[in-house]
Design an enzyme around this catalytic site. Structure first.
Site, PDB file in Angstrom:
ATOM      1  N   SER A 187       0.762  -1.248   0.000  1.00  0.00           N
ATOM      2  CA  SER A 187       0.000   0.000   0.000  1.00  0.00           C
ATOM      3  C   SER A 187       0.795   1.301   0.000  1.00  0.00           C
ATOM      4  CB  SER A 187      -1.026   0.014   1.143  1.00  0.00           C
ATOM      5  OG  SER A 187      -0.573   0.425   2.360  1.00  0.00           O
ATOM      6  N   LYS A 210      -7.566  -2.442   0.935  1.00  0.00           N
ATOM      7  CA  LYS A 210      -8.171  -1.833   2.119  1.00  0.00           C
ATOM      8  C   LYS A 210      -8.778  -0.457   1.790  1.00  0.00           C
ATOM      9  CE  LYS A 210      -5.300  -4.174   5.562  1.00  0.00           C
ATOM     10  NZ  LYS A 210      -4.415  -3.995   6.730  1.00  0.00           N
ATOM     11  N   ARG A 255      -4.380   5.394   3.344  1.00  0.00           N
ATOM     12  CA  ARG A 255      -3.947   4.665   2.147  1.00  0.00           C
ATOM     13  C   ARG A 255      -4.535   5.286   0.885  1.00  0.00           C
ATOM     14  NH1 ARG A 255      -5.461   0.965   6.029  1.00  0.00           N
ATOM     15  NH2 ARG A 255      -3.773  -0.366   6.836  1.00  0.00           N
ATOM     16  N   HIS A 282       4.891   6.490   1.629  1.00  0.00           N
ATOM     17  CA  HIS A 282       5.783   5.336   1.535  1.00  0.00           C
ATOM     18  C   HIS A 282       5.005   4.080   1.165  1.00  0.00           C
ATOM     19  CE1 HIS A 282       4.328   5.135   5.736  1.00  0.00           C
ATOM     20  NE2 HIS A 282       4.445   3.830   5.613  1.00  0.00           N
ATOM     21  N   GLN A 298       0.915   4.735   1.299  1.00  0.00           N
ATOM     22  CA  GLN A 298       0.300   5.181   2.545  1.00  0.00           C
ATOM     23  C   GLN A 298       1.145   6.251   3.228  1.00  0.00           C
ATOM     24  OE1 GLN A 298       1.645   2.199   5.952  1.00  0.00           O
ATOM     25  NE2 GLN A 298       0.646   1.036   4.319  1.00  0.00           N
ATOM     26  N   HIS A 342       1.198   8.185   7.522  1.00  0.00           N
ATOM     27  CA  HIS A 342       0.624   8.153   8.863  1.00  0.00           C
ATOM     28  C   HIS A 342       0.455   9.578   9.377  1.00  0.00           C
ATOM     29  CE1 HIS A 342       1.271   3.901   8.728  1.00  0.00           C
ATOM     30  NE2 HIS A 342       2.574   4.052   8.576  1.00  0.00           N
ATOM     31  N   LYS A 387       1.675   7.430  14.339  1.00  0.00           N
ATOM     32  CA  LYS A 387       2.210   6.101  14.048  1.00  0.00           C
ATOM     33  C   LYS A 387       3.541   6.186  13.294  1.00  0.00           C
ATOM     34  CE  LYS A 387       0.934   1.658  12.035  1.00  0.00           C
ATOM     35  NZ  LYS A 387       0.236   1.028  10.899  1.00  0.00           N
TER      36      LYS A 387
END
Length: 422
Positions: free
Chosen positions: A107, A300, A294, A275, A109, A111, A134
């Protein structure tokens, strides 16, 4: 027992993107640590979770502490965390320690920081289940590939000029704006980069699928004719497309750095850093959170709008994404990965074959120790008995407790230790 050292049995997650059977470092560690473990050759062994996550709380292996998880024991004995850690993180272990074995891309994504995490959690608790940040660090155990951060602008411009399908998605106005943005105006560069990336990620689905199919067909033909496709990152594009056909994330390789890590090298993924992990095995440590935004290469939930708004649009070369380890001045066997967040620090401990007795020093934090290579007998005043340590063994160490290792392997030992050095 307010303070103790004990072995852990840790949870395994079988996500579809993981390496299967003994191709997986996770499976190899499990098999080495317990000869009775049956490794299933077709099952993905994606992640080993060493910590107190409610979906994968480690089990304590100590006859003094029957049938308790690590999370339950820490809740009963919060002093084991160390005074500073207990106070700073409300009596909880502040990190989750992992081993990842990545076979297919994981993915596109990023945070959120704490402020955005709290906002997303309040608005969409079903997708963002907590209010914590995160940050993560990934340390390669085998050669490891990932995407991390935005490429230097000149690399992105080169792709815009060599990949007409990409330029079609971005649009001529946005592409020319990025081409004209000068390196002496970082804010202008970031603004132009934001427009281009957002145009890409918000492309109408039929349009980007058509462009992606055209690109794949063109590169496949060029490769079949023996032509060099590196100006279009042809090999990586075809690989990602085979894993996620028709996915907009395939185009992100033209914006994000391809980072290759050798064993022992790391990349740190702070807030708002785009990343994706592509392939390889790594040790990972992260703050305790499930907040991931994401936008591609995943089945997802996807939240393109939030991702495009939150990202750090500062271009930088791939070499700048490799996070250095610093050799400890107190112990030459210890290399510290100490990222700019309070939640965790990782120690890589390399004990040479010439050393037969080694002290794992006490620190003012609970820690989790993972054996990657070598064998030893461990002793500690806080342990119930001698502990046989081999590849794949995992120990919990209370704050301010040490362990003496009596090495028995001819090749020395390689250990990783996660802790919180406030």
């Amino acid at each position: 027992l307010p303070s103790a050292v004990f072995p852990l049995s840790c949870a395994v997650q079988s996500y579809a993107w993981g390496k299967v059977g003994l191709e997986s470092e996770v499976a190899r560690l499990l098999a080495s640590s317990d000869p009775l473990v049956q490794i299933q050759p077709e099952q993905p062994y994606a992640e080993l979770w060493m910590g107190t996550h409610p979906r994968g709380d480690a089990i304590i292996r100590d006859n003094r502490i029957p049938q308790k998880t690590l999370g339950q024991w820490i809740a009963d004995n919060p002093a084991c965390l160390g005074a500073k850690v207990k106070d700073a993180f409300q009596g909880h272990l502040p990190f989750l320690f992992k081993v990842l074995s990545v076979n297919t891309a994981l993915s596109i994504q990023a945070h959120p920081n704490k402020e955005l995490a709290a906002k997303l959690h309040a608005q969409f608790p079903e997708h963002y289940p907590d209010a914590n940040h995160k940050p993560e660090i990934a340390i390669a155990l085998t050669p490891f590939e990932g995407l991390c951060g935005f490429r230097p602008v000149e690399e992105i411009v080169s792709f815009l000029q060599n990949v007409p399908e990409l330029r079609a998605l971005i649009g001529e106005v946005a592409a020319e704006q990025l081409e004209r943005s000068g390196s002496d105006d970082p804010r202008g560069v970031s603004a132009a980069l934001r427009v281009c990336f957002t145009r890409l990620m918000k492309s109408e689905k039929k349009f980007f699928v058509d462009q992606l199919n055209m690109l794949v067909k063109r590169i496949s033909q060029e490769a079949a004719e023996g032509k060099d496709t590196s100006e279009s990152s042809g090999d990586l594009l075809l690989r990602l497309h085979s894993q996620y056909p028709g996915d907009i994330g395939c185009f992100t390789i033209y914006f994000l750095n391809l980072v290759r890590l050798e064993p022992g090298e790391a990349m740190f993924l702070g807030a708002n850093e785009p990343h994706a992990y592509l392939n390889g095995d790594c040790v990972e440590c992260m703050a305790c959170s499930d907040n991931t935004v994401r936008a591609g290469l995943t089945p997802k939930f996807i939240d393109v709008l939030t991702l495009c708004e939150m990202l750090n649009y500062t271009p930088a070369p791939s070499s700048s994404k490799i996070f250095p380890a610093v050799q400890s001045q107190l112990d030459p066997c210890v290399y510290l990965y100490d990222p700019p967040v309070p939640d965790f620090t990782i120690m890589r401990i390399e004990i040479p074959a010439s050393i037969k007795l080694y002290l794992v020093s006490a620190v003012d934090s609970a820690s989790i120790l993972l054996v990657i290579q070598g064998t030893a007998v461990g002793t500690s005043t806080a342990a119930a008995s001698e502990m046989t340590l081999r590849r794949g063994s995992v120990l919990f160490i209370s704050a301010n407790e040490s362990i003496s290792l009596h090495l028995s392997s001819p090749d020395g030992m390689l250990l990783f230790r996660a802790c919180c050095l406030l």
